[in-house]
Design an enzyme around this catalytic site. Structure first.
Site, PDB file in Angstrom:
ATOM      1  N   HIS A  65       0.782  -1.014  -0.154  1.00 33.81           N
ATOM      2  CA  HIS A  65      -0.330  -0.125   0.282  1.00 33.81           C
ATOM      3  C   HIS A  65       1.113   1.199  -0.149  1.00 33.81           C
ATOM      4  O   HIS A  65       1.377   1.525   1.203  1.00 33.81           O
ATOM      5  CB  HIS A  65      -0.534   0.047   1.103  1.00 33.81           C
ATOM      6  CG  HIS A  65      -2.124  -0.466   1.128  1.00 33.81           C
ATOM      7  ND1 HIS A  65      -2.795  -1.267   2.149  1.00 33.81           N
ATOM      8  CD2 HIS A  65      -2.345  -2.168  -0.232  1.00 33.81           C
ATOM      9  CE1 HIS A  65      -3.962  -1.701   2.374  1.00 33.81           C
ATOM     10  NE2 HIS A  65      -3.376  -2.140   0.273  1.00 33.81           N
ATOM     11  N   TYR A  94      -9.161   5.360   7.733  1.00 35.57           N
ATOM     12  CA  TYR A  94      -9.304   6.195   9.694  1.00 35.57           C
ATOM     13  C   TYR A  94     -10.213   6.969   9.649  1.00 35.57           C
ATOM     14  O   TYR A  94      -9.949   7.668   8.632  1.00 35.57           O
ATOM     15  CB  TYR A  94      -8.067   6.671   9.810  1.00 35.57           C
ATOM     16  CG  TYR A  94      -6.619   5.183   9.559  1.00 35.57           C
ATOM     17  CD1 TYR A  94      -5.725   4.605   9.087  1.00 35.57           C
ATOM     18  CD2 TYR A  94      -6.519   4.850  10.944  1.00 35.57           C
ATOM     19  CE1 TYR A  94      -4.292   3.575   8.878  1.00 35.57           C
ATOM     20  CE2 TYR A  94      -5.081   3.591  11.323  1.00 35.57           C
ATOM     21  CZ  TYR A  94      -5.047   3.376  10.234  1.00 35.57           C
ATOM     22  OH  TYR A  94      -3.417   2.769  10.548  1.00 35.57           O
ATOM     23  N   PRO A 133      -2.919   0.597  19.228  1.00 34.57           N
ATOM     24  CA  PRO A 133      -2.699   0.114  17.492  1.00 34.57           C
ATOM     25  C   PRO A 133      -2.549   1.900  16.821  1.00 34.57           C
ATOM     26  O   PRO A 133      -2.370   0.787  15.063  1.00 34.57           O
ATOM     27  CB  PRO A 133      -3.603  -1.320  17.854  1.00 34.57           C
ATOM     28  CG  PRO A 133      -5.059  -0.556  18.673  1.00 34.57           C
ATOM     29  CD  PRO A 133      -4.067   0.036  19.556  1.00 34.57           C
ATOM     30  N   TYR A 190       4.446   6.833   9.366  1.00 30.35           N
ATOM     31  CA  TYR A 190       3.656   5.236   9.095  1.00 30.35           C
ATOM     32  C   TYR A 190       4.058   4.734   8.357  1.00 30.35           C
ATOM     33  O   TYR A 190       4.220   3.526   8.366  1.00 30.35           O
ATOM     34  CB  TYR A 190       2.189   5.485   8.475  1.00 30.35           C
ATOM     35  CG  TYR A 190       1.189   4.989   8.575  1.00 30.35           C
ATOM     36  CD1 TYR A 190       1.104   3.911   7.639  1.00 30.35           C
ATOM     37  CD2 TYR A 190       0.424   4.889   9.840  1.00 30.35           C
ATOM     38  CE1 TYR A 190      -0.037   2.944   7.418  1.00 30.35           C
ATOM     39  CE2 TYR A 190      -0.627   3.830   9.569  1.00 30.35           C
ATOM     40  CZ  TYR A 190      -0.796   3.303   8.624  1.00 30.35           C
ATOM     41  OH  TYR A 190      -1.657   1.943   8.733  1.00 30.35           O
ATOM     42  N   LYS A 225       2.083   0.416  15.040  1.00 31.40           N
ATOM     43  CA  LYS A 225       3.744   0.376  15.630  1.00 31.40           C
ATOM     44  C   LYS A 225       4.383  -0.576  16.293  1.00 31.40           C
ATOM     45  O   LYS A 225       5.150  -0.681  16.673  1.00 31.40           O
ATOM     46  CB  LYS A 225       3.827   1.438  16.206  1.00 31.40           C
ATOM     47  CG  LYS A 225       3.873   2.953  15.102  1.00 31.40           C
ATOM     48  CD  LYS A 225       4.973   2.493  14.401  1.00 31.40           C
ATOM     49  CE  LYS A 225       4.667   3.829  13.134  1.00 31.40           C
ATOM     50  NZ  LYS A 225       5.045   3.392  11.496  1.00 31.40           N
TER      51      LYS A 225
END
Ligand code: APR
Ligand code: PHB
Length: 409
Positions: free
Chosen positions: A76, A205, A296, A388, A300
């Site tokens: 991704h 998200y 979460p 990220y 990480k």
């Protein structure tokens, strides 16, 4: 008399941290014995997150553990942020010079690691009861445990505490040595695994007044979804229909349709941030969840465990090669620099995306302003993206080069 054996490094815990450390040390010709409390079935069935940073993917591939990940993992290059019914794509690869994440369940990583360990022939002991760590101050620490009803003794030079948050290694460090930093969030995640193709190309998200929601996946046919719930809530209060109803509401957006499917697994995960410092006490070295926990939201946890044991394996390799203790002496500081970066990023993502029932309206508007900024400012989106996809493994707080735009050209 207990059955006694000797090794160079005793590894407590067969999660990703312990198994990967065992693998990396085996490749260096360093003897290890892995002592795990649970059964192989339990360890391989545990459902956890599933986002691998670019650096984690490279470590696994370099260690010869990447075949299935490269075959089945989904690459991704971005994520979707969703609020007020609007979707915003964060093109992480474009913003980070092409770096990507891999969607590949931690469960699959653990299965690959267990298989590699068994194929290597190096010792991996499941179902070890009453594990105790002794003599951390002595030249030769000892790990004692019971296996098949028999008392066992494992003598070693060093102990790697990879036994997670609830393990025995961190508590075996004398009182007063560790500084503990902790934050517990007033919400939790209810997660489901669903037998339905993902309704999105990349992760979503979503911040919604009803609570946070996340649309993730495990494969082109299996979806992984989460909704924010009260920390004291019980899965019994969340029949499948209610979970799907909340997901539809919180992920709602023009042109988006969420497909439902049979729910295969459902569980609630508490949200906490935790750091124990230092990550070393004499001959005991902590790695992964034994030393630190992140909520979460930033994906990480697994990546930090991999980063810790990558640094630890290098330090142990030089120690056993030429007796140099520099790497071991620097281990804790090197890891904690990265741990705190991930702690901040995970806290930041969590507070930005979760309506906090204990917060006031002002706090809610601050989080919204942060979300708006990330979706509108390339600089802010780049900061999210680089954290990220994962900072370089040898990341440290000291700037590698001057930060001025001209210097960066
Ligand atoms: N003796 C032996 N083994 C133990 C003991 C004990 N007393 N206590 C716990 N263990 C084992 C657990 O059964 C587990 O298999 O230690 C292992 C710890 O594994 P994890 O909890 O997965 O921790 P770690 O390897 O550090 O991986 C961190 O796991 O929880 C996720 O989000 C977290 O993704 C991160 C990753
Ligand atoms: C998951 O796929 O389980 C997942 C993905 C991203 C997160 C957390 C969990 O931030």
């Amino acid at each position: 008399m207990p059955c006694s054996e000797r090794t160079q490094v005793a590894i407590i815990g067969a999660g990703p941290a312990g198994l990967l450390l065992g693998h990396l040390l085996h490749r260096q010709g360093i003897d290890t014995v892995i002592v795990e409390a649970r059964s192989r079935e339990y360890v391989e069935a545990r459902i956890r997150a599933g986002i691998l940073e670019q650096g984690t993917r490279e470590v696994l591939a370099e260690a010869g553990l990447g075949d299935r990940m490269e075959r089945e993992g989904l690459l991704h290059g971005g994520i979707h942020l969703r609020f007020d019914g609007r979707n915003h794509h964060i093109p992480m690869s474009e913003l980070t010079g092409g770096r990507q994440v891999t969607v590949y369940g931690q469960t699959e990583v653990v299965k690959d690691l267990v298989l590699a360990r068994i194929e290597s022939g190096a010792p991996l002991r499941f179902e070890c009861a009453d594990v105790r760590v002794h003599g951390l101050d002595a030249d030769e620490p000892v790990v004692r445990y019971v296996l098949d009803g028999e008392e066992r003794e494992l003598r070693c030079e060093l102990v790697a505490g990879c036994d997670g948050f609830h393990g025995v290694c961190r508590p075996s460090i004398p009182a007063g040595v560790l500084s503990i930093f902790e934050r517990v969030y007033p919400y939790a995640w209810l997660g489901i695994l669903a037998d339905v193709a993902p309704s999105t190309d990349e992760l979503i998200y979503a911040r919604h007044e009803r609570g946070f929601a996340l649309h993730s996946m495990r494969s082109p046919s299996i979806s992984r979804l989460y909704v924010q719930v009260d920390p004291g809530d019980d899965v019994g209060h969340w029949p499948d229909e209610r979970v799907w109803e909340e997901l539809h509401l919180r992920l709602a957006c023009e042109g988006f349709a969420l497909e439902e499917g049979p729910v295969l697994e459902k569980s609630i995960t508490p949200m906490r941030s935790f750091v124990a410092s230092p990550m070393r006490y004499r001959s005991l070295l902590l790695a992964g969840d034994a030393a630190h926990i992140v909520p979460p939201t930033g994906a990480k946890g697994l990546n930090l465990a991999v980063a810790d044991v990558t640094v630890l394996a290098l330090a142990l390799a030089s120690y056993f090669a030429d007796g140099s203790a520099t790497g071991l002496d620097e281990y804790s500081d090197r890891c904690l620099a990265r741990v705190w970066r991930a702690q901040h990023f995970s806290w930041w993502m969590t507070t930005m995306l979760h309506p906090d029932p204990s917060d006031d309206a002002y706090g809610g508007e601050l989080a919204r302003a942060q979300l708006e900024y990330v979706c509108r400012s390339e600089a802010a989106a780049t900061s999210l993206a680089e954290n990220y996809v994962g900072l370089a493994l040898e990341w440290s707080p000291q700037p590698a080069a001057p930060l001025t735009r001209s210097a960066r050209g």
